[in-house]
Design a protein around this motif. Structure first.
Motif, PDB file in Angstrom:
ATOM      1  N   LEU A   1     -14.411  40.671  35.524  1.00  0.00           N
ATOM      2  CA  LEU A   1     -13.089  40.338  35.006  1.00  0.00           C
ATOM      3  C   LEU A   1     -13.229  39.266  33.926  1.00  0.00           C
ATOM      4  CD1 LEU A   1     -12.797  41.096  38.216  1.00  0.00           C
ATOM      5  CD2 LEU A   1     -10.425  40.444  37.837  1.00  0.00           C
ATOM      6  N   PHE A   2     -12.930  39.625  32.696  1.00  0.00           N
ATOM      7  CA  PHE A   2     -13.005  38.714  31.551  1.00  0.00           C
ATOM      8  C   PHE A   2     -11.618  38.092  31.378  1.00  0.00           C
ATOM      9  CE2 PHE A   2     -15.746  37.912  27.761  1.00  0.00           C
ATOM     10  CZ  PHE A   2     -14.900  37.020  27.119  1.00  0.00           C
ATOM     11  N   ILE A   3     -11.539  36.769  31.500  1.00  0.00           N
ATOM     12  CA  ILE A   3     -10.255  36.059  31.509  1.00  0.00           C
ATOM     13  C   ILE A   3     -10.164  35.147  30.289  1.00  0.00           C
ATOM     14  CG2 ILE A   3      -8.778  34.482  32.816  1.00  0.00           C
ATOM     15  CD1 ILE A   3     -10.579  35.354  35.292  1.00  0.00           C
ATOM     16  N   ASP A   4      -9.099  35.314  29.520  1.00  0.00           N
ATOM     17  CA  ASP A   4      -8.850  34.451  28.363  1.00  0.00           C
ATOM     18  C   ASP A   4      -7.447  33.874  28.503  1.00  0.00           C
ATOM     19  OD1 ASP A   4      -9.828  33.850  25.356  1.00  0.00           O
ATOM     20  OD2 ASP A   4      -7.661  34.202  25.359  1.00  0.00           O
TER      21      ASP A   4
ATOM     22  N   ALA B   1     -10.362  26.395  36.576  1.00  0.00           N
ATOM     23  CA  ALA B   1     -11.620  26.549  37.310  1.00  0.00           C
ATOM     24  C   ALA B   1     -11.392  26.377  38.812  1.00  0.00           C
ATOM     25  CB  ALA B   1     -12.651  25.539  36.808  1.00  0.00           C
ATOM     26  N   ARG B   2     -10.568  25.392  39.172  1.00  0.00           N
ATOM     27  CA  ARG B   2     -10.297  25.149  40.603  1.00  0.00           C
ATOM     28  C   ARG B   2      -9.582  26.343  41.231  1.00  0.00           C
ATOM     29  NH1 ARG B   2      -6.482  23.593  43.996  1.00  0.00           N
ATOM     30  NH2 ARG B   2      -4.866  23.559  42.383  1.00  0.00           N
TER      31      ARG B   2
ATOM     32  N   ALA C   1     -18.625  35.437  42.058  1.00  0.00           N
ATOM     33  CA  ALA C   1     -19.073  34.329  41.217  1.00  0.00           C
ATOM     34  C   ALA C   1     -18.024  34.085  40.135  1.00  0.00           C
ATOM     35  CB  ALA C   1     -20.430  34.637  40.571  1.00  0.00           C
ATOM     36  N   VAL C   2     -17.771  32.801  39.848  1.00  0.00           N
ATOM     37  CA  VAL C   2     -16.860  32.409  38.769  1.00  0.00           C
ATOM     38  C   VAL C   2     -17.681  31.662  37.733  1.00  0.00           C
ATOM     39  CG1 VAL C   2     -14.808  31.105  38.144  1.00  0.00           C
ATOM     40  CG2 VAL C   2     -14.923  32.241  40.361  1.00  0.00           C
TER      41      VAL C   2
ATOM     42  N   GLU D   1     -12.431  30.784  27.967  1.00  0.00           N
ATOM     43  CA  GLU D   1     -12.864  32.078  28.491  1.00  0.00           C
ATOM     44  C   GLU D   1     -13.629  31.899  29.807  1.00  0.00           C
ATOM     45  OE1 GLU D   1     -13.395  34.605  24.338  1.00  0.00           O
ATOM     46  OE2 GLU D   1     -15.161  33.758  25.315  1.00  0.00           O
ATOM     47  N   PHE D   2     -13.234  32.679  30.803  1.00  0.00           N
ATOM     48  CA  PHE D   2     -13.882  32.652  32.110  1.00  0.00           C
ATOM     49  C   PHE D   2     -14.268  34.077  32.514  1.00  0.00           C
ATOM     50  CE2 PHE D   2     -11.299  28.901  31.892  1.00  0.00           C
ATOM     51  CZ  PHE D   2     -11.970  27.926  32.611  1.00  0.00           C
TER      52      PHE D   2
END
Length: 704
Positions: free
Chosen positions: A290-293, A317-318, A329-330, A337-338
């Motif tokens: 999962l690409f998060i922006d 992040a939390r 995994a994060v 971008e995460f």
């Protein structure tokens, strides 16, 4: 019998009480014998041969010497080792020592054993034989073994310890610790022995157990023979590299973790992904990438500052970490971008999609500043292992493509990857390469659309609009390349080249007697550049352009931005005499207070409002009334019919712009319009209308 030395001290003074009856016998031995107080580093008794060995004129003089003053730390540690071994198991040692009486070396072979003093402290009994016949190399090697920090030990093939130099003795957990028990992991010992059997030597870095606890040692082991028994043996030399390994581990951790959020970073992604894949294959599971922006995150940094931005990133992040299960995994890729690697087992077939929905819910973050509130939301793209690929980088790229689809679809949503996205991306990359070449080759050109004044019946301004003349595809409209240029960071370069060409063209028309203003669109990215105002001033001065004949158009959405850089640039360009126009007004939320603060000169009513006439007549009249109250020039965009033109003129719009008068045209055609050639670029219906009218809206040039 008792002997009195030169100082009058009895020969037995310093001897343990139990030995004093034999002192006369000890004194007659040709072997040098002395007792050394390890705690105080002094000789407490010596026979005559020992006085000779120490070059001492008397026992009293030898007793008075402070031997600690010239003692190396290695010798001091070795003496403490001896003392402990004497106490624990009545050990004896035979070694080659070198005394240095009056700085003169005296090599001796010394047998060392324990001697209990009257106060129950353990001292050392030394029995020495002169070794003056030994070769210098042997003496020096013995001394080096004593003083070196390198741990050297000798073991038989079963691992039993035969010899330790002082450094090795200090490291070993017990004096007779065998070699296999030194290794924390048995496999390291077995690997070393395999190498010795095959190559006669081995080298490795391993975790060992020693007196200081668990440490990292670099070991070199060689096959040899015990010089005493002649049996095959193993000589091991060791160096403590714990600090180096810890420094490497720290550097590795820092290199693979994001310092702000503490999450693994982009470098850690392949290893994390590989570990999850191995587990997933065992379970028959799949992995969602999962690409998060974060949407609108730049606005947080620009308007509220980077401290607010960092706070948002840490909170994201939390929250993502709270959603993580054991086999997830994060990762923070960088910026906003995460990446979330989620395992979806056979027992939970829809977990990835459910997780995407949770991410949308959890990452909708209101961000409060002193004067305003922003909402940060996520756009999520998803690719799945193994359906969409088995390579980490490919999956991440495809999730990235899906994320951009989510953004294009309105943001704050998720999309799964499909093949059409890849085809789109390939076309986009090809177009981007062409766009870079177009900028280099000068194929990005301004087209001009006139702004007509119905009161003066002439063109009073032209708007410069970017067009791309592609050598193969022909004319490409902004709707195709401006979004791409914004995404790729080329928008500033495009804006600059259009501004330069428009200013130069305006000056050329001025020299030909055609005095007309030119308006140029500028993007938020341009206005965020610290040197934007200085760049505009340089362009004006290079061509000798009157700043009052330049107008910069900004979008209504800029009214929502409280960006100090934008405010400073707008203030500076206004001080130069440049006009500021609000483009596409009426399409969004208008902060009227902010509009007043910006002190704009012109408001352009968006084409959607004009083309909605007469249905939304009341709204447009309200907008016009507000603009009149602010005393700004009102421009009606999107004029395409006579009815629109007459309505806008009748209700107070100062200027009209649209295809009814002319579509955007290249500079040569615009010049014809400015020279008074009506209808050169108009559609057929417009040309016919202009020809039929009595000239009341005929396009004519403004007088010089």
């Amino acid at each position: 019998m008792d002997r009195t030395d030169g100082a009058g001290a009895p020969a037995g003074s310093g001897l343990p009480l139990a030995w004093r009856d034999q002192s006369h016998v000890l004194d007659r031995l040709v072997t040098a014998v002395w007792i050394f107080d390890i705690d105080h580093c002094r000789v407490v008794w010596a026979n005559a041969a020992a006085l000779d060995a120490w070059s001492a004129p008397s026992l009293a003089e030898l007793q008075a010497r402070d031997l600690k003053a010239d003692m190396s730390p290695a010798v001091a540690r070795r003496l403490r080792q001896y003392q402990g071994d004497f106490i624990s198991h009545d050990a004896t040692f035979t070694e080659i020592w070198t005394l240095y009486p009056h700085s003169v070396p005296r090599p001796l072979e010394v047998r060392l054993s324990g001697a209990l003093l009257d106060d129950d402290r353990m001292a050392m009994l030394c029995e020495a034989r002169d070794e003056a016949s030994l070769q210098p190399e042997a003496l020096r090697s013995a001394d080096a073994l004593l003083h070196t920090k390198l741990m050297i030990s000798l073991h038989d093939l079963d691992g039993r310890t035969l010899y330790c130099n002082p450094a090795a003795r200090a490291s070993f957990d017990t004096p007779h610790q065998d070699l296999p028990s030194r290794f924390l992991h048995r496999r390291d010992y077995e690997r070393m022995m395999e190498q010795i059997h095959s190559d006669a030597e081995a080298g490795l870095i391993a975790e060992v157990i020693c007196a200081a606890g668990q440490r990292w040692h670099e070991l070199t082991a060689r096959s040899c023979h015990d010089p005493v028994s002649g049996r095959p043996s193993i000589l091991v030399s060791e160096t403590d590299v714990t600090e180096l390994k810890e420094a490497e581990a720290l550097a590795q951790s820092r290199a693979h973790h994001d310092p702000l959020t503490g999450l693994p970073n982009r470098l850690a992604m392949p290893a994390r992904f590989g570990a999850l894949v191995r587990k997933a294959e065992q379970r028959g599971a799949r992995i969602g990438v999962l690409f998060i922006d974060l949407d609108q995150f730049k606005a947080v940094n620009d308007t509220l500052g980077h401290l607010h931005g960092d706070g948002v990133l840490m909170e994201v992040a939390r929250r993502l970490s709270e959603l993580r299960c054991e086999d997830d995994a994060v990762i923070r890729l960088g910026g906003d971008e995460f990446l979330f690697l989620a395992t979806e087992g056979p027992e939970e077939p829809d977990r990835v999609e459910a997780l995407a929905k949770r991410i949308l819910e959890r990452l909708a973050l209101p961000v409060h500043g002193e004067r305003r509130k922003l909402m940060v939301t996520p756009s999520v793209g998803i690719a799945c292992f193994p359906h969409h690929g088995t390579n980490a980088q490919i999956l991440m790229q495809r999730a990235d493509l899906a994320m951009y689809e989510a953004k294009s679809g309105g943001r704050n949503q998720y999309r799964f990857f499909d093949e059409t996205m890849r085809n789109q991306r390939e076309e986009e990359l090809e177009l981007l390469a062409d766009l870079r070449e177009a900028l280099r080759a000068g194929h990005i050109l301004p087209y001009y659309q006139p702004r007509y004044s119905p009161c003066t019946r002439r063109v009073v301004a032209v708007e410069a609009l970017a067009r791309w003349m592609h050598p193969e595809r022909g004319l490409i409209l902004p709707s195709e390349f401006i979004p791409l240029s914004e995404k790729s960071g080329l928008i500033n370069q495009i804006g600059l080249t259009i501004l330069e060409q428009a200013v130069r063209q305006r000056c050329e028309w001025q020299r030909q007697g055609m005095d007309v203003s030119v308006s140029v669109n500028v993007s938020l990215r341009q206005l965020c550049e610290a040197d934007f105002a200085a760049t505009v001033q340089r362009i004006l001065e290079a061509d000798g352009c009157d700043p009052r004949r330049l107008e910069l158009e900004v979008t209504e959405t800029l009214l929502l931005e409280e960006n100090p850089a934008v405010a400073r640039n707008l203030e500076k360009v206004r001080l130069l005499g440049i006009r500021i126009a609000i483009d596409d007004f009426g399409t969004g939320y208008s902060n009227l207070a902010r509009l007043n603060e910006m002190a704009v000169d012109c408001i352009k009513i968006d084409r959607s409002l004009i083309q909605g006439l007469p249905r939304n007549e009341e709204i447009v009249r309200l907008v016009i009334a507000m603009c009149n109250f602010m005393q700004v020039t009102i421009v009606a965009e999107g004029i395409e019919t006579l009815a629109m033109a007459e309505w806008a003129h009748r209700h107070g719009c100062h200027e009209l712009q649209g295809y009814f008068y002319s579509c955007p045209v290249e500079a040569g055609q615009m010049e014809g319009l400015l020279r008074g050639e009506p209808g050169l670029a108009q559609p057929a219906r417009t040309r016919a209308w202009i020809g039929d009218q009595i000239g009341r809206t005929r396009i004519v040039t403004a007088p010089a």
